[in-house]
Design a protein around this motif. Structure first.
Motif, PDB file in Angstrom:
ATOM      1  N   ARG A 129      -1.844  -6.161 -11.605  1.00 29.44           N
ATOM      2  CA  ARG A 129      -1.892  -7.498 -12.210  1.00 29.44           C
ATOM      3  C   ARG A 129      -2.154  -7.414 -13.712  1.00 29.44           C
ATOM      4  NH1 ARG A 129      -4.322  -8.966  -7.111  1.00 29.44           N
ATOM      5  NH2 ARG A 129      -6.414  -8.542  -7.926  1.00 29.44           N
ATOM      6  N   ALA A 130      -2.869  -6.360 -14.126  1.00 20.81           N
ATOM      7  CA  ALA A 130      -3.155  -6.165 -15.552  1.00 20.81           C
ATOM      8  C   ALA A 130      -2.002  -5.485 -16.284  1.00 20.81           C
ATOM      9  CB  ALA A 130      -4.438  -5.339 -15.715  1.00 20.81           C
ATOM     10  N   GLY A 131      -0.936  -5.150 -15.556  1.00 23.02           N
ATOM     11  CA  GLY A 131       0.234  -4.533 -16.175  1.00 23.02           C
ATOM     12  C   GLY A 131       0.058  -3.079 -16.536  1.00 23.02           C
ATOM     13  N   LEU A 132      -0.852  -2.369 -15.848  1.00 24.07           N
ATOM     14  CA  LEU A 132      -1.181  -0.994 -16.226  1.00 24.07           C
ATOM     15  C   LEU A 132      -0.487   0.068 -15.374  1.00 24.07           C
ATOM     16  CD1 LEU A 132      -5.006  -1.436 -16.836  1.00 24.07           C
ATOM     17  CD2 LEU A 132      -3.211  -1.197 -18.567  1.00 24.07           C
ATOM     18  N   VAL A 133       0.192  -0.337 -14.296  1.00 21.14           N
ATOM     19  CA  VAL A 133       0.794   0.663 -13.408  1.00 21.14           C
ATOM     20  C   VAL A 133       2.290   0.431 -13.218  1.00 21.14           C
ATOM     21  CG1 VAL A 133      -1.324   1.263 -12.184  1.00 21.14           C
ATOM     22  CG2 VAL A 133       0.038  -0.679 -11.395  1.00 21.14           C
ATOM     23  N   ASN A 134       2.912  -0.292 -14.132  1.00 20.51           N
ATOM     24  CA  ASN A 134       4.357  -0.483 -14.070  1.00 20.51           C
ATOM     25  C   ASN A 134       5.073   0.778 -14.531  1.00 20.51           C
ATOM     26  OD1 ASN A 134       3.928  -3.164 -13.291  1.00 20.51           O
ATOM     27  ND2 ASN A 134       3.878  -3.874 -15.416  1.00 20.51           N
ATOM     28  N   GLY A 135       6.350   0.874 -14.210  1.00 18.04           N
ATOM     29  CA  GLY A 135       7.152   1.997 -14.687  1.00 18.04           C
ATOM     30  C   GLY A 135       7.218   3.179 -13.751  1.00 18.04           C
ATOM     31  N   TRP A 136       6.796   3.012 -12.488  1.00 16.65           N
ATOM     32  CA  TRP A 136       6.823   4.131 -11.546  1.00 16.65           C
ATOM     33  C   TRP A 136       8.259   4.507 -11.180  1.00 16.65           C
ATOM     34  CZ3 TRP A 136       9.222   2.785  -7.025  1.00 16.65           C
ATOM     35  CH2 TRP A 136       9.263   1.431  -6.689  1.00 16.65           C
ATOM     36  N   GLU A 137       8.416   5.768 -10.747  1.00 18.65           N
ATOM     37  CA  GLU A 137       9.720   6.267 -10.313  1.00 18.65           C
ATOM     38  C   GLU A 137       9.827   6.367  -8.795  1.00 18.65           C
ATOM     39  OE1 GLU A 137      12.189   9.036 -13.325  1.00 18.65           O
ATOM     40  OE2 GLU A 137      10.723  10.059 -12.070  1.00 18.65           O
ATOM     41  N   ALA A 138       8.746   6.771  -8.160  1.00 15.10           N
ATOM     42  CA  ALA A 138       8.793   6.990  -6.711  1.00 15.10           C
ATOM     43  C   ALA A 138       7.447   6.640  -6.104  1.00 15.10           C
ATOM     44  CB  ALA A 138       9.158   8.434  -6.397  1.00 15.10           C
ATOM     45  N   LEU A 139       7.492   6.166  -4.869  1.00 18.44           N
ATOM     46  CA  LEU A 139       6.300   5.873  -4.089  1.00 18.44           C
ATOM     47  C   LEU A 139       6.364   6.706  -2.819  1.00 18.44           C
ATOM     48  CD1 LEU A 139       6.326   1.964  -4.323  1.00 18.44           C
ATOM     49  CD2 LEU A 139       4.955   3.528  -5.704  1.00 18.44           C
ATOM     50  N   VAL A 140       5.291   7.412  -2.533  1.00 21.67           N
ATOM     51  CA  VAL A 140       5.226   8.280  -1.354  1.00 21.67           C
ATOM     52  C   VAL A 140       4.010   7.919  -0.531  1.00 21.67           C
ATOM     53  CG1 VAL A 140       4.860  10.665  -0.573  1.00 21.67           C
ATOM     54  CG2 VAL A 140       6.488  10.190  -2.418  1.00 21.67           C
ATOM     55  N   ARG A 141       4.200   7.694   0.748  1.00 19.44           N
ATOM     56  CA  ARG A 141       3.087   7.446   1.655  1.00 19.44           C
ATOM     57  C   ARG A 141       2.462   8.781   2.051  1.00 19.44           C
ATOM     58  NH1 ARG A 141       2.845   2.648   4.736  1.00 19.44           N
ATOM     59  NH2 ARG A 141       1.102   3.670   5.772  1.00 19.44           N
ATOM     60  N   SER A 142       1.143   8.877   1.944  1.00 18.58           N
ATOM     61  CA  SER A 142       0.447  10.081   2.381  1.00 18.58           C
ATOM     62  C   SER A 142       0.150   9.988   3.871  1.00 18.58           C
ATOM     63  CB  SER A 142      -0.854  10.273   1.586  1.00 18.58           C
ATOM     64  OG  SER A 142      -1.832   9.346   2.029  1.00 18.58           O
ATOM     65  N   PRO A 143      -0.076  11.110   4.546  1.00 24.79           N
ATOM     66  CA  PRO A 143      -0.323  11.092   5.990  1.00 24.79           C
ATOM     67  C   PRO A 143      -1.539  10.269   6.405  1.00 24.79           C
ATOM     68  CG  PRO A 143       0.258  13.303   5.293  1.00 24.79           C
ATOM     69  CD  PRO A 143       0.043  12.487   4.038  1.00 24.79           C
ATOM     70  N   SER A 159      12.524   3.839  -7.488  1.00 22.98           N
ATOM     71  CA  SER A 159      12.856   2.786  -8.443  1.00 22.98           C
ATOM     72  C   SER A 159      14.363   2.815  -8.735  1.00 22.98           C
ATOM     73  CB  SER A 159      12.071   2.976  -9.741  1.00 22.98           C
ATOM     74  OG  SER A 159      12.526   2.074 -10.728  1.00 22.98           O
ATOM     75  N   PRO A 160      15.005   1.649  -8.844  1.00 23.70           N
ATOM     76  CA  PRO A 160      16.442   1.634  -9.161  1.00 23.70           C
ATOM     77  C   PRO A 160      16.739   2.066 -10.591  1.00 23.70           C
ATOM     78  CG  PRO A 160      15.570  -0.601  -9.139  1.00 23.70           C
ATOM     79  CD  PRO A 160      14.462   0.293  -8.646  1.00 23.70           C
ATOM     80  N   THR A 161      15.723   2.135 -11.432  1.00 26.98           N
ATOM     81  CA  THR A 161      15.908   2.537 -12.826  1.00 26.98           C
ATOM     82  C   THR A 161      14.943   3.671 -13.158  1.00 26.98           C
ATOM     83  OG1 THR A 161      14.312   0.884 -13.577  1.00 26.98           O
ATOM     84  CG2 THR A 161      16.637   0.226 -13.521  1.00 26.98           C
ATOM     85  N   PRO A 162      15.223   4.448 -14.199  1.00 31.75           N
ATOM     86  CA  PRO A 162      14.296   5.512 -14.596  1.00 31.75           C
ATOM     87  C   PRO A 162      12.915   4.952 -14.916  1.00 31.75           C
ATOM     88  CG  PRO A 162      16.407   5.791 -15.701  1.00 31.75           C
ATOM     89  CD  PRO A 162      16.448   4.448 -15.035  1.00 31.75           C
ATOM     90  N   ARG A 178       8.917   5.078 -16.657  1.00 33.40           N
ATOM     91  CA  ARG A 178       8.403   5.276 -18.012  1.00 33.40           C
ATOM     92  C   ARG A 178       6.971   5.800 -17.922  1.00 33.40           C
ATOM     93  NH1 ARG A 178       8.540  -0.395 -17.538  1.00 33.40           N
ATOM     94  NH2 ARG A 178       6.492  -1.415 -17.734  1.00 33.40           N
ATOM     95  N   ALA A 179       6.557   6.443 -18.992  1.00 33.76           N
ATOM     96  CA  ALA A 179       5.254   7.106 -19.004  1.00 33.76           C
ATOM     97  C   ALA A 179       4.116   6.108 -18.779  1.00 33.76           C
ATOM     98  CB  ALA A 179       5.057   7.859 -20.322  1.00 33.76           C
TER      99      ALA A 179
END
Length: 309
Positions: free
Chosen positions: A103-117, A174-177, A179-180
């Motif tokens: 919500r604070a806009g600090l975790v945008n720009g991810w490339e992939a999400l992986v569920r851990s076991p 993510s459908p797009t590259p 960002r850091a």
């Protein structure tokens, strides 16, 4: 135009049922350094751990010929070109903090999400090219950052938890590259620095705390133990109790549903909050399976991977 990282590109072409030796070789061929970790676990099988990671197909084939069931470890940070926000569910539900950071806009720009076991979430970002991003922990809120001098277990590796095998599964690309990530800003948001507190004078008993008494008190508690352990660890650190003394005392509280690994990580997080040079916690035992959470922390517009369950 920016391109996806080599890791995200390789991950997009993998099936979750691909054999581990084949996947490890494909990562190496794509330019992603990997190294073998214990089958069903996280501990490195090489002498120097993630420092031994390589993109040499020959070396990778040799490792997985010797350890065909080995999990795939990947160094994070500049070595691989990706960093990871690790949302944990052991004791503290890290999804709550992740939602707040989103919500604070600090975790945008991810490339992939992986569920851990165990029901957690690994959120992958391109590493920053401008500066080093060291790994850190915010145990109080259930979030770790895997950056330089860290590593992560990648799909389709697996864990054995309570006798059952569970995979690290790609949840979304993510459908797009990407960002850091501003890892420093995220850490400040999740774990704001506290003003320094003057420690008691050497030789004075005033204000100092007995770690064994705190451990005895914690042993009688049955709710919110992780929060209470974190509070106790911060108190001991502030009062000048040596880290090893605090850790040894708190490990006596270990119970089947409150393992030594979780205790060690939480004590280290408490001391790191007060003293940034606290040693890394030692591995002790295997974490228990946590509750399974829906991926409601995924931002809108994600592209679900094939076969997501």
């Amino acid at each position: 135009m920016a391109a996806r990282t080599a890791f995200a590109t390789a991950l997009a072409g993998l099936g979750e049922d691909a054999p581990l030796p084949v996947t490890a070789r494909l990562f190496a061929q794509a330019g992603v350094p990997v190294f073998p970790c214990a089958p069903g676990g996280k501990n490195p099988l090489t002498e120097h751990g993630f420092h031994d990671a390589t993109t040499s197909p020959g070396q990778v084939e040799s490792w997985w010929r010797r350890f065909p069931a080995a999990n795939i470890g990947m160094p994070t940070g500049a070595a691989s070109g990706v960093v990871v926000v690790d949302v944990d569910v052991h004791g503290v539900n890290g999804y709550d903090a992740f939602r707040q950071a989103r919500r604070a806009g600090l975790v945008n720009g991810w490339e992939a999400l992986v569920r851990s076991p165990t029901g957690g979430l690994h959120v992958y970002y391109p590493a920053s090219l401008a500066s080093e991003q060291p790994s850190w922990q915010a145990g109080r809120v259930g979030i770790d950052f895997r950056g330089d001098r860290g590593y992560i277990i990648v799909p389709p590796s697996r864990r054995i938890i309570d006798g059952e095998t569970s995979l690290y599964r790609l949840a979304s690309l993510s459908p797009t590259p990407g960002r850091a990530l501003d890892a420093s800003a995220l850490r400040t948001f999740l774990d704001p620095p506290r003003p320094p507190r003057r420690l008691p004078e050497r030789g004075s008993s005033a204000g100092r705390t007995d770690p064994l008494k705190l451990a005895k008190w914690l042993g009688g508690e049955h709710t919110d133990r992780n929060h209470k352990l974190f509070w106790a660890s911060c108190v001991l650190a502030e009062e000048g109790v040596p880290y090893r003394d605090a850790l040894d005392a708190m490990l006596t509280v270990s119970q089947p549903d409150f393992g030594q690994r979780e205790i060690a990580r939480t004590v280290a997080s408490g001391y790191k909050r007060i003293h940034v040079d606290t040693p890394r916690p030692r591995e002790a035992g295997t974490a228990r399976a946590g509750p399974v959470h829906d991926l409601d922390a995924i931002p809108e517009g994600h592209v679900p991977s094939r076969g997501l369950r």
